[in-house]
Write an enzyme that holds these catalytic residues in place. Structure first.
Site, PDB file in Angstrom:
ATOM      1  CE  LYS A  36      -7.123   0.285   8.108  1.00 30.84           C
ATOM      2  NZ  LYS A  36      -6.914  -0.151   6.751  1.00 30.84           N
ATOM      3  CG  ASP A  85     -10.680  -2.500  -0.038  1.00 33.42           C
ATOM      4  OD1 ASP A  85     -11.375  -1.797   0.707  1.00 33.42           O
ATOM      5  OD2 ASP A  85      -9.507  -2.860   0.235  1.00 33.42           O
ATOM      6  NE  ARG A 124     -13.711 -22.904  14.595  1.00 33.66           N
ATOM      7  CZ  ARG A 124     -14.285 -24.056  14.226  1.00 33.66           C
ATOM      8  NH1 ARG A 124     -15.003 -24.128  13.128  1.00 33.66           N
ATOM      9  NH2 ARG A 124     -14.138 -25.136  14.952  1.00 33.66           N
ATOM     10  CE1 TYR A 163      -3.366  -1.275   3.865  1.00 32.98           C
ATOM     11  CE2 TYR A 163      -3.866  -3.612   3.713  1.00 32.98           C
ATOM     12  CZ  TYR A 163      -3.359  -2.541   4.424  1.00 32.98           C
ATOM     13  OH  TYR A 163      -2.835  -2.744   5.664  1.00 32.98           O
TER      14      TYR A 163
HETATM   15  C1  LIG Z   1      -6.423  -1.233   6.066  1.00 36.66           C
HETATM   16  C2  LIG Z   1      -6.934  -1.644   4.759  1.00 36.66           C
HETATM   17  C3  LIG Z   1      -7.092  -3.004   4.442  1.00 36.66           C
HETATM   18  C4  LIG Z   1      -6.678  -4.116   5.368  1.00 36.66           C
HETATM   19  O1  LIG Z   1      -7.382  -4.111   6.554  1.00 36.66           O
HETATM   20  P1  LIG Z   1      -6.807  -4.654   7.964  1.00 36.66           P
HETATM   21  O2  LIG Z   1      -7.965  -4.479   8.869  1.00 36.66           O
HETATM   22  O3  LIG Z   1      -5.610  -3.814   8.295  1.00 36.66           O
HETATM   23  O4  LIG Z   1      -6.415  -6.069   7.775  1.00 36.66           O
HETATM   24  C5  LIG Z   1      -7.615  -3.311   3.190  1.00 36.66           C
HETATM   25  N1  LIG Z   1      -7.960  -2.356   2.306  1.00 36.66           N
HETATM   26  C6  LIG Z   1      -7.809  -1.043   2.585  1.00 36.66           C
HETATM   27  C7  LIG Z   1      -8.201  -0.034   1.549  1.00 36.66           C
HETATM   28  C8  LIG Z   1      -7.298  -0.639   3.812  1.00 36.66           C
HETATM   29  O5  LIG Z   1      -7.126   0.665   4.072  1.00 36.66           O
END
Ligand SMILES: *Cc1c(COP(=O)(O)O)cnc(C)c1O
Length: 369
Positions: free
Chosen positions: A190, A165, A42, A94
């Protein structure tokens, strides 16, 4: 080192005496007490360390922290803030992150969602307890482009922590830390994973300051960390990230032009189109426009669903960034979110042959109109 070289070598921290070329997977949750070793998975693990190292180098940061999802990564930033803080976030944030702030943090943290494509609106939104400016560019799902440098300059005058982000941009196309952000976040679910089979999130910091220490504490103590296997797979995926992005982006540019040429399409949202509102800013702060786009078709939600239903190579599914093309009518996922028209279709362009994708889109349009 250039980005392709970092992607290949930055995650290999091999200490095995047999000298394998690839960093082995260390599944052990615990390590024999010894000077200079790790203690408990962890807290740290060799594969997580590899993943964090390669992402920190790709973003030009001082350190990184890996999490079990993108939302967990964002959550660590919010949890590290003092109680009663105020956050400024984008209106086109998001959906899952917006819901996290609106529900879990309701009554604990104040949030205002504003249009960050207009930096002067930021100044008006800053309050005495504002601690964090959260940027998302390009944004999900409207592909809004926010000027990281201008926003950071305003934010810094007010001692705000600036987080960005960069999920849609990837570290290949956008280095938010060099544009003024303190922290970059990615949903590694992603493009960083790229194969729609791993959930993960990452934060990279410009400096190892006291706020970063608080974030690392959330990572280690709240414990939403990725498994060694997931870290291994992500480090493996990253090796091909720059080349995958070229193929994704090549296809997306062609598809954006194709959609723009169809009379059935009302508007295409893709930052690489010269008539996109954020085109100039995107050109300035990104080295590629990415492979996410959305569009409005003439007609209603039903027409959008019929179009999607006719496609063979675009799977009707949420998420993005995988090698396979995905498509969805976005308001199915974020129902009731103001500003998302019912007939908005979001597309994650994959790395199939572009001619096949365009042929598929052509037959779908031709068959419904
Ligand atoms: C998918 C996504 C998230 C969240 O990510 P998870 O891995 O689904 O928790 C945050 N910001 C953007 C722009 C995303 O496309």
């Amino acid at each position: 080192m250039k980005i392709e070289t970092i992607a290949v070598h930055g995650g290999n921290i091999v200490s095995d005496p047999l000298k394998p070329v690839i960093q082995p997977i260390t599944l052990s949750t615990t390590f024999e007490h010894q000077e200079g070793t790790m203690m408990y998975t962890r807290l740290q693990n060799p594969n997580r360390k590899s993943l964090e190292a390669v992402l920190a180098s790709l973003e030009g940061g001082a350190d990184a922290a890996a999490f079990s999802s993108g939302n967990a990564a964002g959550n660590a930033v919010f949890q590290a803030l003092p109680a009663g803080s105020h956050i400024i976030a984008p209106d086109d944030m998001y959906h899952g992150m917006k819901m996290l702030l609106k529900t879990v943090y309701s009554g604990k943290i104040e949030v205002d969602f504003i249009d960050l494509t207009k930096p002067n609106q930021l100044t008006d939104a800053i309050k005495p307890n504002t601690r964090l400016l959260w940027i998302e560019t390009p944004s999900n799902p409207l592909l809004k482009i926010s000027d990281i440098k201008s926003l950071s300059e305003i934010g810094k005058k007010h001692q705000l922590i600036i987080a960005c982000d960069s999920t849609f941009a990837t570290p290949v196309y956008q280095q938010a830390l060099s544009l003024g952000a303190d922290i970059v976040m990615h949903s590694s679910t992603k493009y960083i994973s790229g194969h729609s089979d791993i959930l993960g999130g990452i934060l990279v910091t410009k400096e190892q300051d006291s706020f970063w220490e608080s974030i690392k504490n959330v990572q280690r103590l709240a414990g939403a960390v990725p498994s060694p296997m997931d870290c291994y797979l992500l480090t493996r995926s990253i090796k091909t990230l720059p080349y995958r992005m070229r193929a994704h982006t090549h296809n997306a540019g062609k598809i954006a032009d194709f959609l723009n040429s169809r009379v059935e399409v009302e508007k295409v949202f893709y930052p690489g189109l010269s008539d996109h509102e954020g085109f100039e800013t995107a050109k300035k702060q990104m080295s590629g426009f990415g492979a996410m786009l959305s569009f409005l078709i003439k007609g209603n939600a039903n027409d959008a669903d019929r179009l999607i239903g006719k496609l063979k190579y675009f799977t009707d599914a949420t998420s993005l960034g995988g090698v396979e093309s995905l498509i969805e009518r976005r308001s199915k996922v974020q129902a009731g979110d103001a500003g998302i028209p019912d007939q908005l279709i979001r597309m994650s362009v994959g790395i199939e042959n572009c001619d096949d994708l365009i042929e598929d889109l052509t037959q779908a349009f031709d068959s419904i109109y």
